[in-house]
Each structure stands twice: as C-alpha cells, then as structure tokens.
Design a protein around this motif. Sequence first.
Motif, PDB file in Angstrom:
ATOM      1  N   MET A 136      -2.044   4.915  -1.945  1.00 49.58           N
ATOM      2  CA  MET A 136      -2.609   5.629  -3.053  1.00 49.58           C
ATOM      3  C   MET A 136      -2.812   4.620  -4.188  1.00 49.58           C
ATOM      4  O   MET A 136      -1.981   3.744  -4.403  1.00 49.58           O
ATOM      5  CB  MET A 136      -1.625   6.742  -3.447  1.00 49.58           C
ATOM      6  CG  MET A 136      -1.844   7.343  -4.786  1.00 49.58           C
ATOM      7  SD  MET A 136      -0.797   8.771  -5.183  1.00 49.58           S
ATOM      8  CE  MET A 136       0.833   8.177  -4.896  1.00 49.58           C
ATOM      9  N   PHE A 137      -3.933   4.741  -4.892  1.00 50.80           N
ATOM     10  CA  PHE A 137      -4.219   3.889  -6.037  1.00 50.80           C
ATOM     11  C   PHE A 137      -4.235   4.731  -7.298  1.00 50.80           C
ATOM     12  O   PHE A 137      -4.874   5.780  -7.342  1.00 50.80           O
ATOM     13  CB  PHE A 137      -5.577   3.191  -5.896  1.00 50.80           C
ATOM     14  CG  PHE A 137      -5.633   2.261  -4.721  1.00 50.80           C
ATOM     15  CD1 PHE A 137      -4.891   1.095  -4.710  1.00 50.80           C
ATOM     16  CD2 PHE A 137      -6.434   2.552  -3.630  1.00 50.80           C
ATOM     17  CE1 PHE A 137      -4.941   0.234  -3.635  1.00 50.80           C
ATOM     18  CE2 PHE A 137      -6.492   1.699  -2.552  1.00 50.80           C
ATOM     19  CZ  PHE A 137      -5.738   0.533  -2.549  1.00 50.80           C
ATOM     20  N   VAL A 138      -3.533   4.261  -8.319  1.00 49.57           N
ATOM     21  CA  VAL A 138      -3.527   4.898  -9.631  1.00 49.57           C
ATOM     22  C   VAL A 138      -3.789   3.781 -10.630  1.00 49.57           C
ATOM     23  O   VAL A 138      -2.910   2.963 -10.892  1.00 49.57           O
ATOM     24  CB  VAL A 138      -2.171   5.583  -9.929  1.00 49.57           C
ATOM     25  CG1 VAL A 138      -2.193   6.227 -11.300  1.00 49.57           C
ATOM     26  CG2 VAL A 138      -1.797   6.582  -8.851  1.00 49.57           C
ATOM     27  N   ASP A 139      -5.024   3.728 -11.136  1.00 54.11           N
ATOM     28  CA  ASP A 139      -5.437   2.664 -12.042  1.00 54.11           C
ATOM     29  C   ASP A 139      -5.223   1.316 -11.340  1.00 54.11           C
ATOM     30  O   ASP A 139      -5.772   1.104 -10.281  1.00 54.11           O
ATOM     31  CB  ASP A 139      -4.673   2.785 -13.360  1.00 54.11           C
ATOM     32  CG  ASP A 139      -5.301   1.962 -14.474  1.00 54.11           C
ATOM     33  OD1 ASP A 139      -6.494   1.630 -14.373  1.00 54.11           O
ATOM     34  OD2 ASP A 139      -4.597   1.645 -15.444  1.00 54.11           O
ATOM     35  N   VAL A 140      -4.421   0.410 -11.896  1.00 61.11           N
ATOM     36  CA  VAL A 140      -4.175  -0.880 -11.246  1.00 61.11           C
ATOM     37  C   VAL A 140      -2.933  -0.843 -10.354  1.00 61.11           C
ATOM     38  O   VAL A 140      -2.522  -1.865  -9.819  1.00 61.11           O
ATOM     39  CB  VAL A 140      -4.007  -2.023 -12.270  1.00 61.11           C
ATOM     40  CG1 VAL A 140      -5.288  -2.231 -13.049  1.00 61.11           C
ATOM     41  CG2 VAL A 140      -2.822  -1.791 -13.167  1.00 61.11           C
ATOM     42  N   TYR A 141      -2.361   0.307 -10.187  1.00 56.80           N
ATOM     43  CA  TYR A 141      -1.140   0.448  -9.390  1.00 56.80           C
ATOM     44  C   TYR A 141      -1.482   0.867  -7.960  1.00 56.80           C
ATOM     45  O   TYR A 141      -2.357   1.686  -7.742  1.00 56.80           O
ATOM     46  CB  TYR A 141      -0.208   1.486 -10.010  1.00 56.80           C
ATOM     47  CG  TYR A 141       0.187   1.141 -11.418  1.00 56.80           C
ATOM     48  CD1 TYR A 141       1.211   0.243 -11.663  1.00 56.80           C
ATOM     49  CD2 TYR A 141      -0.477   1.696 -12.505  1.00 56.80           C
ATOM     50  CE1 TYR A 141       1.571  -0.094 -12.950  1.00 56.80           C
ATOM     51  CE2 TYR A 141      -0.122   1.365 -13.799  1.00 56.80           C
ATOM     52  CZ  TYR A 141       0.903   0.470 -14.018  1.00 56.80           C
ATOM     53  OH  TYR A 141       1.241   0.127 -15.301  1.00 56.80           O
ATOM     54  N   SER A 142      -0.749   0.282  -7.028  1.00 53.17           N
ATOM     55  CA  SER A 142      -0.848   0.654  -5.622  1.00 53.17           C
ATOM     56  C   SER A 142       0.506   1.235  -5.242  1.00 53.17           C
ATOM     57  O   SER A 142       1.547   0.642  -5.534  1.00 53.17           O
ATOM     58  CB  SER A 142      -1.128  -0.563  -4.754  1.00 53.17           C
ATOM     59  OG  SER A 142      -2.286  -1.215  -5.208  1.00 53.17           O
ATOM     60  N   VAL A 143       0.478   2.389  -4.585  1.00 58.95           N
ATOM     61  CA  VAL A 143       1.728   3.082  -4.275  1.00 58.95           C
ATOM     62  C   VAL A 143       1.761   3.455  -2.802  1.00 58.95           C
ATOM     63  O   VAL A 143       0.836   4.064  -2.282  1.00 58.95           O
ATOM     64  CB  VAL A 143       1.879   4.368  -5.131  1.00 58.95           C
ATOM     65  CG1 VAL A 143       3.195   5.068  -4.821  1.00 58.95           C
ATOM     66  CG2 VAL A 143       1.778   4.052  -6.617  1.00 58.95           C
ATOM     67  N   LEU A 144       2.847   3.073  -2.160  1.00 58.24           N
ATOM     68  CA  LEU A 144       3.143   3.522  -0.803  1.00 58.24           C
ATOM     69  C   LEU A 144       4.322   4.484  -0.929  1.00 58.24           C
ATOM     70  O   LEU A 144       5.280   4.210  -1.645  1.00 58.24           O
ATOM     71  CB  LEU A 144       3.538   2.345   0.088  1.00 58.24           C
ATOM     72  CG  LEU A 144       2.491   1.257   0.270  1.00 58.24           C
ATOM     73  CD1 LEU A 144       3.103   0.044   0.957  1.00 58.24           C
ATOM     74  CD2 LEU A 144       1.334   1.789   1.073  1.00 58.24           C
ATOM     75  N   VAL A 145       4.238   5.601  -0.227  1.00 58.98           N
ATOM     76  CA  VAL A 145       5.313   6.593  -0.260  1.00 58.98           C
ATOM     77  C   VAL A 145       5.829   6.761   1.161  1.00 58.98           C
ATOM     78  O   VAL A 145       5.041   6.899   2.100  1.00 58.98           O
ATOM     79  CB  VAL A 145       4.811   7.948  -0.804  1.00 58.98           C
ATOM     80  CG1 VAL A 145       5.939   8.974  -0.845  1.00 58.98           C
ATOM     81  CG2 VAL A 145       4.198   7.774  -2.197  1.00 58.98           C
ATOM     82  N   ALA A 146       7.158   6.740   1.308  1.00 59.26           N
ATOM     83  CA  ALA A 146       7.747   6.845   2.646  1.00 59.26           C
ATOM     84  C   ALA A 146       9.075   7.591   2.576  1.00 59.26           C
ATOM     85  O   ALA A 146       9.714   7.664   1.534  1.00 59.26           O
ATOM     86  CB  ALA A 146       7.957   5.456   3.230  1.00 59.26           C
TER      87      ALA A 146
END
Length: 165
Positions: free
Chosen positions: A1-11
């Motif tokens: 998932m991308f939020v602005d300049v942030y990349s997020v992996l959820v597990a």
Amino acid sequence: MFVDVYSVLVASLGDDREAPDEIGQHLFQYLERAAKVRTWLDAARKENLYLFLVGPRGSTDLREWRDVQHRIERDERICRKLVWLPPEEESLLERDARRFCERTFMARPWKGAFGDAEELDPLRVVLAAAQVPVTWYDVLESPNVSDRDIAELLVSSIPSTPGKK
C-alpha cells in the motif's frame, strides 16, 4: 500500500497467542518480502518503508508478546517495523487500533482543539507574541550563534527605552 511517500506492508504474526517464539519463520518471510520491495522503490519510498505486523487477539496482555514486539521494533534493518498487539476484548479494539496508528506516520499531532492548522513550531508561537522583541528573530534563527552566547545576544538585542531600566 502507498500513502504519499510511504510504503506499507501489513502482515499477521499468526493467531496463536501461546506461541510467540514460533514467529521467527513468519518474520523472516516478511523481511525477505520487504527487502525485495525495496529493490523497486524510489529513494523517498525506500526511506519510508514500513512493515506493520499484527499479533493475535489478546496478545497485548501477555509479557512474552510484548517482549517480541519490542525486539522486532528495535531492529530497523531493511525497514521500520511496528507491531500491534490487539486486545482480546472487542470493545477495546477500535481505541487500541487508533493508539497504534498514533505511533505511525499516520498520526496527526497538529490536529487539536484549535483546528487543523495549529502552529507546529513552538518557537514561532513565542516569537509571534507581542512582548517579544523583533530583533530576537535574527538571534534565535541564526545558525552561527552558539548556545553559550545566545542569552547574552538576546539580552543585548532588547531595545532600550530612554529613562527606564
């Protein structure tokens, strides 16, 4: 998932509250995935890659899980990692999820009772006060002033009023 300049992996760290020691293999797989993701991210997103890990329900009350949480979060190799240990009680989930989000880049500390655009720089608030001499701006914002000299420069920059001490 991308939020602005942030990349997020959820597990998920699994559903077994009784087995925090067995998450090593899952964690390794997630870190391997995060390392692969980093290879195709641009520089800004590489710096802002997060891995959000979710423990089993009720794990927040178990010391072993809190130890795992702290161990994972202290290790910032590959990416930043945050662990949410949700409570068992359904009525506490939303509040606890909000508390977790407040620990992330999604926190909005500037939102408050005075609206969304509160001043984030406390020094600006002080300097904007009417009783602060305008000359203090230059002193306080100067990168060339040492900590040792700042008080003397502030006092000497106060304009004197004739007849008053």
